[in-house]
Scaffold this motif. Sequence first.
Motif, PDB file in Angstrom:
ATOM      1  N   ARG A   1       9.498 -10.704  12.029  1.00 22.36           N
ATOM      2  CA  ARG A   1       9.133 -11.649  13.096  1.00 22.36           C
ATOM      3  C   ARG A   1       8.055 -11.041  13.997  1.00 22.36           C
ATOM      4  NH1 ARG A   1      13.247 -12.022  17.948  1.00 22.36           N
ATOM      5  NH2 ARG A   1      12.431 -14.119  17.876  1.00 22.36           N
TER       6      ARG A   1
ATOM      7  N   SER B   1       5.220 -20.039   5.408  1.00 20.28           N
ATOM      8  CA  SER B   1       4.467 -19.164   6.298  1.00 20.28           C
ATOM      9  C   SER B   1       3.816 -18.016   5.521  1.00 20.28           C
ATOM     10  CB  SER B   1       5.398 -18.631   7.392  1.00 20.28           C
ATOM     11  OG  SER B   1       4.684 -17.864   8.321  1.00 20.28           O
ATOM     12  N   ILE B   2       4.544 -17.437   4.580  1.00 18.36           N
ATOM     13  CA  ILE B   2       3.958 -16.355   3.765  1.00 18.36           C
ATOM     14  C   ILE B   2       2.762 -16.887   2.980  1.00 18.36           C
ATOM     15  CG2 ILE B   2       4.354 -14.706   1.874  1.00 18.36           C
ATOM     16  CD1 ILE B   2       7.272 -14.586   2.699  1.00 18.36           C
TER      17      ILE B   2
ATOM     18  N   MET C   1       4.825  -8.931   5.812  1.00 18.45           N
ATOM     19  CA  MET C   1       4.118 -10.069   6.395  1.00 18.45           C
ATOM     20  C   MET C   1       4.659 -10.254   7.801  1.00 18.45           C
ATOM     21  SD  MET C   1       2.354 -13.141   6.057  1.00 18.45           S
ATOM     22  CE  MET C   1       2.302 -14.531   7.212  1.00 18.45           C
ATOM     23  N   LEU C   2       3.743 -10.340   8.759  1.00 19.37           N
ATOM     24  CA  LEU C   2       4.139 -10.476  10.151  1.00 19.37           C
ATOM     25  C   LEU C   2       4.142 -11.953  10.562  1.00 19.37           C
ATOM     26  CD1 LEU C   2       4.794  -8.522  12.512  1.00 19.37           C
ATOM     27  CD2 LEU C   2       2.399  -8.755  13.198  1.00 19.37           C
ATOM     28  N   GLY C   3       5.231 -12.399  11.159  1.00 22.45           N
ATOM     29  CA  GLY C   3       5.292 -13.764  11.683  1.00 22.45           C
ATOM     30  C   GLY C   3       4.481 -13.883  12.957  1.00 22.45           C
TER      31      GLY C   3
ATOM     32  N   TYR D   1       9.403 -10.229   5.618  1.00 19.49           N
ATOM     33  CA  TYR D   1       8.827 -11.093   6.653  1.00 19.49           C
ATOM     34  C   TYR D   1       9.398 -10.670   7.986  1.00 19.49           C
ATOM     35  CZ  TYR D   1       7.073 -15.362   8.905  1.00 19.49           C
ATOM     36  OH  TYR D   1       6.411 -16.258   9.715  1.00 19.49           O
TER      37      TYR D   1
END
Lengths: 384, 162
Positions: A111, A168-169, A151-153, A109
């Motif tokens: 940011r 969030s994921i 996965m991009l925040g 993940y």
Amino acid sequence: MKTANEYTFTNLKAGAGLDAALKAGRTGVISELREAGLRGRGGAGFPTATKWNLAAAASGEDKYVVCNADEGEPGTFKDREILTLRPDLVFEGMTVAAYACGASRGVLYLRGEYAFMRPALEAELEKRRSSGLLGADIKGVKGFDFDIRIMLGSGAYVCGEETALLESIEGRRGEPRNRPPFPVSSGLDGAPTVVNNVETLVLACAALANGAAWFKGMGTEKSPGPKLFSVSGDVKRPGVYEFPFGVTIKEVLKAAGGEGARAAIVGGASGYCAPAPEFGRRICYEDIPTGGSFLALGPERSIPAAAENLLEFFAEESCGQCVPCRLGCAALLKGLRSGAPLAELVALGESMQVSAKCGLGQSAPNVFLSMARHFRKEFDRRKN
Amino acid sequence: MKTPAHSPDAAAVARRHGNDRAALIPALQELSAKGGLTGPVLAEVAQALGVPEAEVYGTATFYAFLGAGKKARCVVRLCGTLSCELAGKKAVAAALERALGIKFGQTDKKGDFALEWTSCLGMCDKGPALLANGELYQSLTPKKVPAVIAACRRALAAGRKK
């Protein structure tokens, strides 16, 4: 002290950690890390071996390893340094964790602020896939299947909290969950999940490659090993520095050229503000803990102004889920600006520490409270 | 060439990222960069992924880099947190406002630029720092601001030609 490009991990041989892990076997990995005493480098300091062991013991076929690369604590940028210099070691650490816990799926993940790093990280993943370090039967070990996606925040400090990160994921608002259950038993999509900080995963590789004795040879009894510090603020040479845990504030300031500082904020906006007379204190779990943020305030700086900036940060970043944090952060900021009695603000901050739902809300008043304690007169003067 | 008010194929974009909830944020990220998350876009995404529209809206508006509504073609986000403050963010902010003719929180008339504050970018050793459409600019001074904006304008012009 070590500076740019000569951290403990910089010259660690690629693959050495994974090779050592495969040689030690699943339980061997966990016992070596227990012996090393490795604790999570994200700030909370949870023993890594305990976390991995719980995930390994949890029932479930499709376990996850998640790398928390959402460093959002004000003044923290050490994971950026690792991800830039040695992304391979981060993925290798995730692979070692997957081996130890029996996980088959990994997520890094990242940011949203670090989106510019993504192409290089994807290229590194592709390289690992094509050389048999990700995918099926990794390194020829039958049944050792593991792959990683990124996965991009999208700009939310609270997603650094592990359960908010999992939300969030999953495609939701980043609102922290109640714990227990902890992610090791019920994490991403309800599956057992290990969530580790970037630096922790890299140090797991280093500890396995060089041995527990080497690792324990640095740091203090309860905080073994090296630690990266992101040093910024009023210093001549801001940047990432590596010290063994137990280093004093004075030593960090000296290394970065900040000897004249009147205060140092250790651990970021949720940490502790140490005044100059406390610069002999040590940074470690026995004294002042940290995730790595170190911010120096020079002799001319206003302490209440710094407090106001950090409370603005929390008022913006509170997820809004629980009342103490949602209203508390805003009320502290408003009170500070309007010159409300300091005792009232301190009482509010202390009640947030015990009543907020997650680590963000509980620690949001920390720096303000330490500033109010050490610099009371400056706060009392602020309306005059 | 006129650009449509919103991407006409929001549903297709969403499905390209997957067919369940986990695809939601990556889909919103892509669509946000392609003109913004207007009501019709959010509705299409909700339908494509089988997620209630209210939850799609709730998710979009939770994240600082997403948010509902039309979006400027270039969003300039200056770090407002303490290290960048100590490094001189206020003078840089004033220079940005002068260069773009707008205040923080505003979008210019053409919809080209928006100015926003953002939380710690993790560039604390090289502050003040800003992100412009994800592109990083660091160690800023008021003098450097016109060149940064010129670079953003070039990127916008290049994007229009595509």
